[in-house]
Write an enzyme that holds these catalytic residues in place. Structure first.
Site, short mmCIF file in Angstrom:
data_model
loop_
_atom_site.label_atom_id
_atom_site.label_comp_id
_atom_site.label_asym_id
_atom_site.label_seq_id
_atom_site.Cartn_x
_atom_site.Cartn_y
_atom_site.Cartn_z
CE LYS A 17 13.40 -5.82 35.70
NZ LYS A 17 12.18 -5.54 34.97
CG HIS A 49 7.01 -8.98 34.59
ND1 HIS A 49 7.84 -10.03 34.89
CD2 HIS A 49 7.79 -8.06 33.98
CE1 HIS A 49 9.06 -9.76 34.47
NE2 HIS A 49 9.05 -8.56 33.92
CG HIS A 95 12.83 -10.43 33.80
ND1 HIS A 95 12.00 -9.85 32.87
CD2 HIS A 95 12.84 -11.76 33.49
CE1 HIS A 95 11.54 -10.77 32.04
NE2 HIS A 95 12.05 -11.95 32.39
CG ASP A 97 6.40 -6.00 31.29
OD1 ASP A 97 7.27 -5.15 31.05
OD2 ASP A 97 6.56 -7.22 31.09
CG HIS A 153 7.37 -3.42 35.07
ND1 HIS A 153 8.19 -4.41 35.57
CD2 HIS A 153 7.62 -3.37 33.75
CE1 HIS A 153 8.92 -4.92 34.58
NE2 HIS A 153 8.58 -4.30 33.45
CG HIS A 158 9.48 -1.85 29.09
ND1 HIS A 158 10.80 -2.18 29.30
CD2 HIS A 158 8.75 -2.80 29.74
CE1 HIS A 158 10.86 -3.28 30.04
NE2 HIS A 158 9.63 -3.68 30.32
O1 DOR Z 1 7.89 -8.97 27.12
C1 DOR Z 1 8.76 -8.26 27.59
N1 DOR Z 1 9.17 -7.14 26.96
N2 DOR Z 1 9.35 -8.61 28.73
C2 DOR Z 1 10.41 -7.96 29.21
O2 DOR Z 1 10.90 -8.34 30.25
C3 DOR Z 1 11.03 -6.85 28.45
C4 DOR Z 1 10.04 -6.21 27.59
C5 DOR Z 1 10.65 -5.26 26.59
O3 DOR Z 1 11.48 -4.45 26.95
O4 DOR Z 1 10.23 -5.32 25.42
ZN ZN Z 2 9.17 -5.15 31.67
#
Ligand code: DOR
Ligand code: ZN
Length: 348
Positions: free
Chosen positions: A99, A174, A136, A247, A13, A15
């Site tokens: 997702k 998470h 989520h 995450d 997981h 980004h």
């Molecule tokens: O803290 C987070 N940031 N939680 C999420 O679910 C998305 C993520 C983000 O894309 O910045």
């Molecule tokens: Zn995330």
């Protein structure tokens, strides 16, 4: 133990963002992990196979030379996603999950699902073909306390969903509470969870120690010490249902240090090292490999890697700021020591 050698791990997981930000951060993930499940919450969301294909190409183009890192793409589920799009995703071969963001739950979730009943046909198709649903797990309603959103979601959405689609494979992403640990441990087959380094290392006091600390703000938000202990027990317990998902969620500094700051902690620059700290804190470095390198691959039905990575117990200090393409990125633990470093990466 002063060195630990693991089969190469994967991040289930992460980004990676897009454009210049992608170019600035992807190397950190690619240096440590063989593969990563890449979140689709871009603007616009990666809601079709064609958008995922383009995004995958941009990730591959942003990798350091000779990197063997493999991005595993995901589709962003919307009220309008069709079962045919799920079939196309399966046929494409590079999409490994879909997702679910409840609309309004977090960063770039406004295109998410407003009512789970609207996506029944899509979930049935996913159940049929074995495509994982990545969840989520927070109820976004403003009348639910922010610290109770995960628990509320389990009762209101997740539990009924698992009953309605008994063959659907689900990753509860998470997880942050003792309740979620207990729920996943006792759930039917085909249910797993990822756990972040920050939820293993901190409780919610971190957000408020000596003042408000926006770089400790993520969603789901850090919880109580009892929750942290339960997560640590789950991660280090050797149970295949719990595996690594950082995450890591980078945001430009000004959008974090703001009157209304974004949720997300950037940990990719030290991700595996941070998990080593957490596992060492309970004397369970011997269980790091299962959590980081085996259980996630098994769940996603992908081969475990044959090459290895070695961590050594030698402290180092991440910089206070990294370049973020346009602007600055404040990493977790910037300017403060991290106890483990990566010593060696070896091909099989
Ligand atoms: O803290 C987070 N940031 N939680 C999420 O679910 C998305 C993520 C983000 O894309 O910045
Ligand atoms: Zn995330």
């Amino acid at each position: 133990m002063t060195t630990v050698t693991l089969r190469r791990p994967d991040d289930w997981h992460v980004h990676l963002r897009d454009g210049a930000a992608l170019g600035a951060v992807v190397k950190f993930t690619a240096e440590r992990f063989g593969r990563a499940i890449v979140m689709p919450n871009l603007k616009p969301p990666i809601a079709t196979v064609e958008l995922a294909r383009g995004y995958r190409d941009r990730i591959l183009a942003a990798l350091p030379q000779n990197s063997r890192f493999e991005p595993l793409l995901t589709l962003y589920l919307t009220n309008d996603t069709t079962p045919q799009e799920i079939d196309r995703a399966r046929a494409a071969g590079f999409i490994h999950g879909v997702k679910l963001y409840p609309a309004g739950a977090t960063t770039h979730s406004d295109a998410g699902v407003t009512d789970i009943a609207k996506v029944s046909g899509v979930l049935a198709r996913m159940e049929n073909i074995g495509m994982p649903l990545l969840v989520h797990g927070e109820s976004p309603h403003p009348d639910v306390d922010v610290f109770d959103r995960e628990t509320h979601f389990i009762d209101a959405v997740l539990q009924p969903l698992l009953g309605r689609f008994p063959g659907l494979r689900v990753v509860f992403e998470h997880i942050t509470t003792a309740r979620a640990v207990e729920f996943v441990a006792g759930a039917r087959a085909g249910v797993a969870a990822t756990i972040t380094p920050q939820h293993l290392l901190h409780n919610r006091n971190a957000i408020f120690s000596g003042g408000i600390r926006p770089h400790y703000y993520c969603l789901p938000i850090l919880k109580r010490e009892g929750d942290r202990q339960a997560l640590l027990g789950a991660a280090t317990g050797g149970t295949p249902r719990f595996f690594l998902g950082t995450d890591s969620a980078p945001h430009e500094r000004a959008t974090k240090e703001s009157a209304c700051g974004c949720a997300g902690m950037f940990t990719a620059h030290a991700a595996l090292e941070l998990y080593a700290e957490a596992f060492e804190s309970v004397g369970r470095l011997d269980r790091l490999e299962g959590f980081a390198s085996c259980f996630g691959a098994d769940f996603y039905r992908l081969p475990r890697h044959d090459d290895t990575i070695t961590l050594v117990k030698e402290s180092w200090v991440p910089p206070q700021v990294y370049d973020f393409g346009h602007g600055a990125l404040v990493p977790y633990r910037g300017g403060e020591p991290v106890a483990w470093r990566i010593a060696d990466s070896r091909a099989a």
